[in-house]
Design a protein around this motif. Structure first.
Motif, PDB file in Angstrom:
ATOM      1  N   SER A 278       2.999  14.187  -4.354  1.00  0.00           N
ATOM      2  CA  SER A 278       2.946  12.770  -3.983  1.00  0.00           C
ATOM      3  C   SER A 278       2.804  11.882  -5.217  1.00  0.00           C
ATOM      4  O   SER A 278       2.369  12.316  -6.281  1.00  0.00           O
ATOM      5  CB  SER A 278       1.770  12.514  -3.033  1.00  0.00           C
ATOM      6  N   VAL A 279       3.188  10.623  -5.025  1.00  0.00           N
ATOM      7  CA  VAL A 279       2.996   9.590  -6.036  1.00  0.00           C
ATOM      8  C   VAL A 279       2.478   8.340  -5.346  1.00  0.00           C
ATOM      9  O   VAL A 279       2.730   8.114  -4.167  1.00  0.00           O
ATOM     10  CB  VAL A 279       4.308   9.260  -6.790  1.00  0.00           C
ATOM     11  N   HIS A 280       1.731   7.545  -6.094  1.00  0.00           N
ATOM     12  CA  HIS A 280       1.284   6.230  -5.623  1.00  0.00           C
ATOM     13  C   HIS A 280       1.952   5.182  -6.493  1.00  0.00           C
ATOM     14  O   HIS A 280       1.812   5.200  -7.727  1.00  0.00           O
ATOM     15  CB  HIS A 280      -0.242   6.105  -5.706  1.00  0.00           C
ATOM     16  N   ILE A 281       2.685   4.284  -5.880  1.00  0.00           N
ATOM     17  CA  ILE A 281       3.501   3.308  -6.603  1.00  0.00           C
ATOM     18  C   ILE A 281       3.042   1.905  -6.245  1.00  0.00           C
ATOM     19  O   ILE A 281       3.010   1.533  -5.064  1.00  0.00           O
ATOM     20  CB  ILE A 281       4.995   3.473  -6.250  1.00  0.00           C
ATOM     21  N   GLN A 282       2.694   1.139  -7.272  1.00  0.00           N
ATOM     22  CA  GLN A 282       2.289  -0.248  -7.038  1.00  0.00           C
ATOM     23  C   GLN A 282       3.513  -1.157  -7.183  1.00  0.00           C
ATOM     24  O   GLN A 282       4.268  -1.043  -8.153  1.00  0.00           O
ATOM     25  CB  GLN A 282       1.212  -0.668  -8.046  1.00  0.00           C
ATOM     26  N   ALA A 283       3.721  -2.030  -6.222  1.00  0.00           N
ATOM     27  CA  ALA A 283       4.877  -2.935  -6.246  1.00  0.00           C
ATOM     28  C   ALA A 283       4.642  -4.011  -7.304  1.00  0.00           C
ATOM     29  O   ALA A 283       4.105  -5.084  -7.022  1.00  0.00           O
ATOM     30  CB  ALA A 283       5.088  -3.566  -4.876  1.00  0.00           C
ATOM     31  N   ALA A 284       5.049  -3.708  -8.545  1.00  0.00           N
ATOM     32  CA  ALA A 284       4.773  -4.623  -9.657  1.00  0.00           C
ATOM     33  C   ALA A 284       6.032  -5.122 -10.347  1.00  0.00           C
ATOM     34  O   ALA A 284       5.949  -5.955 -11.239  1.00  0.00           O
ATOM     35  CB  ALA A 284       3.887  -3.912 -10.679  1.00  0.00           C
ATOM     36  N   GLY A 285       7.189  -4.633  -9.958  1.00  0.00           N
ATOM     37  CA  GLY A 285       8.440  -5.042 -10.596  1.00  0.00           C
ATOM     38  C   GLY A 285       9.581  -5.058  -9.604  1.00  0.00           C
ATOM     39  O   GLY A 285       9.406  -4.729  -8.414  1.00  0.00           O
ATOM     40  N   ASP A 286      10.776  -5.427 -10.063  1.00  0.00           N
ATOM     41  CA  ASP A 286      11.944  -5.518  -9.173  1.00  0.00           C
ATOM     42  C   ASP A 286      12.244  -4.177  -8.523  1.00  0.00           C
ATOM     43  O   ASP A 286      12.480  -4.094  -7.318  1.00  0.00           O
ATOM     44  CB  ASP A 286      13.168  -6.009  -9.959  1.00  0.00           C
ATOM     45  N   TRP A 287      12.240  -3.105  -9.343  1.00  0.00           N
ATOM     46  CA  TRP A 287      12.613  -1.787  -8.825  1.00  0.00           C
ATOM     47  C   TRP A 287      11.574  -1.285  -7.826  1.00  0.00           C
ATOM     48  O   TRP A 287      11.924  -0.777  -6.756  1.00  0.00           O
ATOM     49  CB  TRP A 287      12.771  -0.803  -9.986  1.00  0.00           C
ATOM     50  N   THR A 288      10.297  -1.403  -8.192  1.00  0.00           N
ATOM     51  CA  THR A 288       9.248  -0.901  -7.296  1.00  0.00           C
ATOM     52  C   THR A 288       9.184  -1.708  -6.000  1.00  0.00           C
ATOM     53  O   THR A 288       8.944  -1.152  -4.921  1.00  0.00           O
ATOM     54  CB  THR A 288       7.884  -0.927  -8.005  1.00  0.00           C
ATOM     55  N   ARG A 289       9.410  -3.016  -6.089  1.00  0.00           N
ATOM     56  CA  ARG A 289       9.428  -3.831  -4.864  1.00  0.00           C
ATOM     57  C   ARG A 289      10.606  -3.451  -3.965  1.00  0.00           C
ATOM     58  O   ARG A 289      10.483  -3.423  -2.743  1.00  0.00           O
ATOM     59  CB  ARG A 289       9.472  -5.314  -5.221  1.00  0.00           C
ATOM     60  N   ALA A 290      11.748  -3.145  -4.604  1.00  0.00           N
ATOM     61  CA  ALA A 290      12.921  -2.727  -3.832  1.00  0.00           C
ATOM     62  C   ALA A 290      12.661  -1.396  -3.141  1.00  0.00           C
ATOM     63  O   ALA A 290      13.068  -1.184  -1.984  1.00  0.00           O
ATOM     64  CB  ALA A 290      14.139  -2.635  -4.748  1.00  0.00           C
ATOM     65  N   LEU A 291      11.976  -0.478  -3.825  1.00  0.00           N
ATOM     66  CA  LEU A 291      11.639   0.815  -3.220  1.00  0.00           C
ATOM     67  C   LEU A 291      10.647   0.624  -2.074  1.00  0.00           C
ATOM     68  O   LEU A 291      10.757   1.258  -1.025  1.00  0.00           O
ATOM     69  CB  LEU A 291      11.052   1.749  -4.285  1.00  0.00           C
ATOM     70  N   PHE A 292       9.698  -0.254  -2.277  1.00  0.00           N
ATOM     71  CA  PHE A 292       8.707  -0.591  -1.246  1.00  0.00           C
ATOM     72  C   PHE A 292       9.422  -1.035   0.029  1.00  0.00           C
ATOM     73  O   PHE A 292       9.100  -0.590   1.147  1.00  0.00           O
ATOM     74  CB  PHE A 292       7.795  -1.697  -1.781  1.00  0.00           C
ATOM     75  N   LYS A 293      10.414  -1.894  -0.129  1.00  0.00           N
ATOM     76  CA  LYS A 293      11.163  -2.423   1.014  1.00  0.00           C
ATOM     77  C   LYS A 293      12.054  -1.353   1.632  1.00  0.00           C
ATOM     78  O   LYS A 293      12.159  -1.252   2.861  1.00  0.00           O
ATOM     79  CB  LYS A 293      12.007  -3.612   0.554  1.00  0.00           C
ATOM     80  N   ALA A 294      12.710  -0.543   0.781  1.00  0.00           N
ATOM     81  CA  ALA A 294      13.630   0.487   1.283  1.00  0.00           C
ATOM     82  C   ALA A 294      12.904   1.545   2.105  1.00  0.00           C
ATOM     83  O   ALA A 294      13.474   2.115   3.042  1.00  0.00           O
ATOM     84  CB  ALA A 294      14.357   1.145   0.106  1.00  0.00           C
ATOM     85  N   CYS A 295      11.637   1.795   1.773  1.00  0.00           N
ATOM     86  CA  CYS A 295      10.853   2.789   2.511  1.00  0.00           C
ATOM     87  C   CYS A 295      10.194   2.204   3.756  1.00  0.00           C
ATOM     88  O   CYS A 295       9.477   2.913   4.476  1.00  0.00           O
ATOM     89  CB  CYS A 295       9.786   3.402   1.600  1.00  0.00           C
ATOM     90  N   GLY A 296      10.421   0.915   3.997  1.00  0.00           N
ATOM     91  CA  GLY A 296       9.883   0.278   5.196  1.00  0.00           C
ATOM     92  C   GLY A 296       8.390   0.066   5.163  1.00  0.00           C
ATOM     93  O   GLY A 296       7.746  -0.035   6.221  1.00  0.00           O
ATOM     94  N   ALA A 297       7.812  -0.017   3.944  1.00  0.00           N
ATOM     95  CA  ALA A 297       6.358  -0.172   3.833  1.00  0.00           C
ATOM     96  C   ALA A 297       5.894  -1.536   4.326  1.00  0.00           C
ATOM     97  O   ALA A 297       4.728  -1.704   4.679  1.00  0.00           O
ATOM     98  CB  ALA A 297       5.930   0.031   2.379  1.00  0.00           C
ATOM     99  N   GLU A 298       6.790  -2.512   4.352  1.00  0.00           N
ATOM    100  CA  GLU A 298       6.426  -3.868   4.784  1.00  0.00           C
ATOM    101  C   GLU A 298       6.570  -4.053   6.297  1.00  0.00           C
ATOM    102  O   GLU A 298       6.184  -5.086   6.835  1.00  0.00           O
ATOM    103  CB  GLU A 298       7.303  -4.895   4.057  1.00  0.00           C
ATOM    104  N   GLU A 299       7.136  -3.042   6.958  1.00  0.00           N
ATOM    105  CA  GLU A 299       7.403  -3.166   8.393  1.00  0.00           C
ATOM    106  C   GLU A 299       6.269  -2.564   9.214  1.00  0.00           C
ATOM    107  O   GLU A 299       5.536  -1.679   8.750  1.00  0.00           O
ATOM    108  CB  GLU A 299       8.730  -2.463   8.728  1.00  0.00           C
ATOM    109  N   GLN A 300       6.131  -3.042  10.441  1.00  0.00           N
ATOM    110  CA  GLN A 300       5.086  -2.535  11.334  1.00  0.00           C
ATOM    111  C   GLN A 300       5.395  -1.120  11.794  1.00  0.00           C
ATOM    112  O   GLN A 300       4.544  -0.242  11.755  1.00  0.00           O
ATOM    113  CB  GLN A 300       4.960  -3.465  12.559  1.00  0.00           C
ATOM    114  N   ALA A 301       6.652  -0.899  12.223  1.00  0.00           N
ATOM    115  CA  ALA A 301       7.060   0.416  12.719  1.00  0.00           C
ATOM    116  C   ALA A 301       7.533   1.295  11.563  1.00  0.00           C
ATOM    117  O   ALA A 301       8.195   0.815  10.644  1.00  0.00           O
ATOM    118  CB  ALA A 301       8.180   0.259  13.745  1.00  0.00           C
ATOM    119  N   ARG A 302       7.160   2.546  11.602  1.00  0.00           N
ATOM    120  CA  ARG A 302       7.573   3.466  10.551  1.00  0.00           C
ATOM    121  C   ARG A 302       9.036   3.849  10.707  1.00  0.00           C
ATOM    122  O   ARG A 302       9.548   3.998  11.807  1.00  0.00           O
ATOM    123  CB  ARG A 302       6.714   4.731  10.590  1.00  0.00           C
ATOM    124  N   LYS A 303       9.697   4.029   9.589  1.00  0.00           N
ATOM    125  CA  LYS A 303      11.103   4.434   9.607  1.00  0.00           C
ATOM    126  C   LYS A 303      11.229   5.916   9.946  1.00  0.00           C
ATOM    127  O   LYS A 303      10.357   6.721   9.610  1.00  0.00           O
ATOM    128  CB  LYS A 303      11.747   4.175   8.236  1.00  0.00           C
TER     129      LYS A 303
END
Length: 567
Positions: A349-374
């Protein structure tokens, strides 16, 4: 203090060795071009600028040979696993590979500057020796090559040829301009400010090194530096005939001198490292093709994404890190992240902090901002390169280890603490490590609640298994306000901390490192203590100073060994 000095002196020795080789190559090449008879006529036109250009070129080739080695991650990992480098002082030098990479880059920039300036002088001297009013031996040498039976020495054939024309119409000139531009872009985009503000710019611009090395390999094909041929030297002695240049072709002992360009040699210097680096990239490509399965996605407070993954034949050690790529975000970018899982777990496992363009994009792609899990099939494809060793993997090599984390620098220690718990609970396991001191300095503990939860779990489990003495941890909160102080006063609990819920109370402010190191030295008077940190440079410098200050002058006394986590 003795062993600490030995560690530092080894680093200084390696730097001095690098400087010494550079100095030797420069002086040796400079003297050779100043004295070699085959270049006597070349020196008549160019003077000492010839030797300055050639000496800096050799040093430039030497540093270009070294520059790729420290960033060959698999090579460094292999060296870490060998018997020679697997422990002790030499292994700690491998942790400084990026520092050495930067040092060599400065060497390249310095020698490239000398080389460019010297050749600009050379081109002007070549041009002015073709001037209508030029006289003497330089003019005679520059006029050679006008008839079929003559070879030229001066590559600039007319006085009307400008330096810019020579740069834009010759192999040496064009490749030199490309090399200079690529080097400037690589160096300027590698500054800490650029890497922090726009990492993608640094990443893409750094890959201009491919163009740099191709241009370097063919730069010498222009053969702008010319000297007298060996056959010509047998028939035409430059030391004698140089004084009788008006009698060339008239006197039998002074036929016309013949010249040829020096064979390109840069490719010989860089061929080996380039082949090694190509192998490195092939290994990375093969790993890119291997399937990575995301088994779990957890969204923590303060924009921290936790990813659990599985990959065939993946083996890790505590403190190691991986490079992640998400092709749907960027087809070329790889980003390093510390592994936060223990080797004993069936995932990594890894823990990634949304601190840049790439990490924020990954955060969104993994559905971390959504209520329902992908669903697993809808998660983005990830590629993993690694794992790679880091300084923290040496924690188990000491009887006492001090681990110090600041802010997000706490991430590398998650895998370590988990692995310690697993090994402590295994009765058959015999550890050299008997005591761990853990310091965590953060502005807001809530930003890393996931790690506080991990500490709470470890505290409970170690207490239940009778290993509570093994781990001594202290949390220092540096950012707190009046509202927090009121909350702490109103909810004070003798048994647990109000902020973290741990039995160990949170300290407010920064640690007094003198007191902390003095106490550790007192508790372990004859031990080797490994100090591991992940945090800002200011903290690193302070800890280095403490290690030096509290290491005993007697080798039998306590010795502190400093290791900084960096990748």
């Amino acid at each position: 203090m003795g062993c600490w000095i030995l560690n530092e002196s080894l680093s200084i020795t390696l730097v001095l060795l690098w400087l010494g080789v550079n100095l030797y190559l420069f002086i040796d090449t400079f003297c050779w071009y100043e004295e070699e008879e085959s270049f006597l006529y070349t020196r008549v036109i160019l003077g000492s600028a010839l030797a300055w250009a050639r000496a800096s070129a050799v040093c430039l080739n030497f540093n270009c040979m070294l520059i790729l080695l420290p960033i060959s991650r698999n090579l460094i990992s292999f060296m870490r696993g060998t018997h020679t480098c697997c422990r002790g002082l030499w292994r700690r030098q491998l942790d400084k590979s990026l520092k050495f990479h930067k040092l060599v880059a400065y060497g390249i920039a310095t020698n490239a500057t000398i080389h460019i300036v010297a050749h600009l002088f050379n081109l002007e001297r070549y041009r002015w020796s073709q001037a209508p009013d030029a006289e003497g031996l330089p003019a005679a040498l520059s006029k050679l090559g006008s008839t079929p039976n003559e070879s030229y020495l001066n590559p600039i054939r007319t006085f009307n040829t400008s330096t810019i024309t020579e740069l834009l119409t010759t192999i040496a000139g064009v490749t030199g301009l490309v090399l200079s531009l690529a080097l400037i872009l690589i160096m300027t985009s590698s500054t800490e400010l650029i890497r922090q503000v726009c990492y993608e710019l640094f990443w893409y611009t750094h890959h201009l090194f491919i163009i740099f090395f191709i241009s370097l390999a063919i730069h010498g094909a222009g053969r702008i530096v010319r000297g007298q041929t060996p056959d010509s030297l047998l028939q035409h002695s430059a030391t004698f005939c140089g004084d009788h240049y008006t009698e060339w072709q008239v006197a039998s002992q002074c036929p016309l001198p013949q010249f040829s360009g020096k064979e390109p040699s840069a490719w010989k210097w860089i061929l080996g490292p380039v082949v090694l680096y190509v192998c490195e990239r092939i290994i990375r490509f093969r790993r890119f093709q291997q399937e990575v399965v995301i088994t779990k996605v957890v969204s923590h407070p303060s924009g921290v994404l936790e990813l659990h993954m599985k990959k065939r034949n993946f083996k890790m050690a505590p403190g190691q890190y991986i490079f992640l790529q998400c092709p749907s975000i960027s087809a070329l970018e790889w980003h390093p992240f510390t592994l936060t899982s223990a080797p004993e777990e069936d995932f990594f496992s890894v823990h990634i902090q949304a601190a840049g363009d790439w990490t924020r994009a990954l955060f969104k792609a993994c559905g971390a901002e959504e209520q329902a899990r992908k669903e697993p099939w809808s998660l983005p494809r990830l590629a993993v390169d690694g794992p790679f060793g880091a300084a923290l993997t040496d924690v188990f090599h000491y009887p006492v280890s001090v681990c110090i984390a600041a802010g997000i620098g706490v991430t590398p220690f998650a895998a370590l603490l988990k692995s310690l718990w697993y090994q402590c609970c295994e009765p058959q396991t015999k550890l050299k490590l008997s005591k761990v001191y853990f310091y965590w300095i953060c502005r807001d503990a809530r930003a890393f609640e996931w790690f506080a939860d991990l500490l709470l779990l470890l505290e409970t489990q170690m207490s239940e298994s009778g290993k509570a003495h093994f781990l001594n941890y202290r949390i220092f909160l540096t950012g707190w306000d009046e509202n927090q102080a009121i909350h702490i006063a109103l909810h004070w609990d003798e048994n647990t901390d109000v902020i973290t819920g741990l039995k160990q109370k949170t300290f407010y402010g920064r640690p007094n490192w003198n007191n902390e190191f003095r106490q550790i030295a007192y508790n372990h008077p004859s031990s080797s203590v490994g100090v591991f940190s992940c945090g800002p440079k200011a903290l690193s410098k302070t800890l280095q100073k403490m290690c030096r200050l509290y290491s005993s002058a007697d080798p039998r006394g306590v010795q502190f060994y400093y290791n900084k986590e960096s990748f």
